[in-house]
Design a protein around this motif. Sequence first.
Motif, PDB file in Angstrom:
ATOM      1  N   UNK A  63      31.009  45.599  47.949  1.00  0.00           N
ATOM      2  CA  UNK A  63      31.372  47.161  47.865  1.00  0.00           C
ATOM      3  C   UNK A  63      32.631  47.419  48.640  1.00  0.00           C
ATOM      4  N   UNK A  64      33.666  48.098  47.886  1.00  0.00           N
ATOM      5  CA  UNK A  64      34.919  48.392  48.559  1.00  0.00           C
ATOM      6  C   UNK A  64      35.260  49.723  48.515  1.00  0.00           C
ATOM      7  N   UNK A  67      27.125  55.945  43.485  1.00  0.00           N
ATOM      8  CA  UNK A  67      28.606  55.555  42.773  1.00  0.00           C
ATOM      9  C   UNK A  67      29.551  55.034  43.596  1.00  0.00           C
ATOM     10  N   UNK A  68      29.898  53.598  43.157  1.00  0.00           N
ATOM     11  CA  UNK A  68      30.974  53.078  44.294  1.00  0.00           C
ATOM     12  C   UNK A  68      31.725  52.120  43.489  1.00  0.00           C
ATOM     13  N   UNK A  69      32.732  51.677  44.313  1.00  0.00           N
ATOM     14  CA  UNK A  69      33.725  50.775  43.842  1.00  0.00           C
ATOM     15  C   UNK A  69      33.337  49.400  44.287  1.00  0.00           C
ATOM     16  N   UNK A  89      42.080  46.972  50.115  1.00  0.00           N
ATOM     17  CA  UNK A  89      40.678  47.441  50.179  1.00  0.00           C
ATOM     18  C   UNK A  89      39.925  47.231  51.646  1.00  0.00           C
ATOM     19  N   UNK A  90      38.763  47.880  51.966  1.00  0.00           N
ATOM     20  CA  UNK A  90      38.078  47.487  52.915  1.00  0.00           C
ATOM     21  C   UNK A  90      36.843  47.805  52.593  1.00  0.00           C
ATOM     22  N   UNK A  91      35.785  47.301  53.353  1.00  0.00           N
ATOM     23  CA  UNK A  91      34.378  47.220  53.057  1.00  0.00           C
ATOM     24  C   UNK A  91      33.785  48.782  53.077  1.00  0.00           C
TER      25      UNK A  91
END
Length: 291
Positions: free
Chosen positions: A282-283, A222-224, A255-257
């Motif tokens: 993906x961040x 589960x990710x942003x 954001x970052x990776x």
Amino acid sequence: MVEALNELMEHIEQQLPEEISDSDITKITGLSAHHFKRVFSYMSGMTLTTYIRNRRLSIANEELIHGSSVTDVAFRYGYHSIEGFSRAFREWSGFLPSEVMKNHIQKSFPRFTFYIDIKGGTSMEFKIEEKDAFQIVGVSKRVPVQFEGINQEIVALAQSISEQQRMHMREMGNLYPNHVLNASFNFDDGHLEEEGYLTHMIGFATTREDVYDDLEQISIPKSLWAVFPNCGPFPQTLQETMAKTYAEWLPSSGYELQDLPGISFSKIEMGYENVYSEVWVPIKSKEDKQT
């Protein structure tokens, strides 16, 4: 962001013979070292390590011309032997240090200065969305990194998929976009300079576990995600969107990776002139302290 980049360039100049630490990078730029190095490479076309090496050799060139010995220069800039320094210097300049000292041959590599260059007022359409955990089921292959044009190794991978594998992938797929996805991961060092290899998977997104022996599966937690839709000539528009995402959008996004596969898909239905694609990045928030 630009101010922080230039502050870091000045810090590198002040400590050029020394190794710059990841903590220094984070303290000055506000980014994790991993994220900053990736952004730097997309913006400059080379890795931070290559930039620092080139600056050291450029200053070494000046010092040799002005009378410093090869031994002093070699050890000052981190080389453990005169032979190692001489080899690196020749690969960079085309000359041995002794030739530079004798003939006063000058080769330079100027320090970088970053500035904002606004061109054309182009905006980027994107959305931020959280995706539940899912799988990608398909086939994969190690392929060379290639930023522009059609990657023939990926074409060969697509052509190698059997009709049975295609049928199995379609049966497994039950998530948006219900279409073939491309996922890239496990990059070699140097990939941001278009060197080395990555693992490329062609498959479908699914919530199901793979039940077929002729397919592979990767799991995505589960990710942003930042999702960038784009439409235009393929693959140019897709590749330009990817480049702008990392070089322009990420540095100012907040954001970052995350260390997850980069995903894209393209719906090629009526030729290659007006293809709809999406890039999924993906961040996580820079304020998120999770690793």
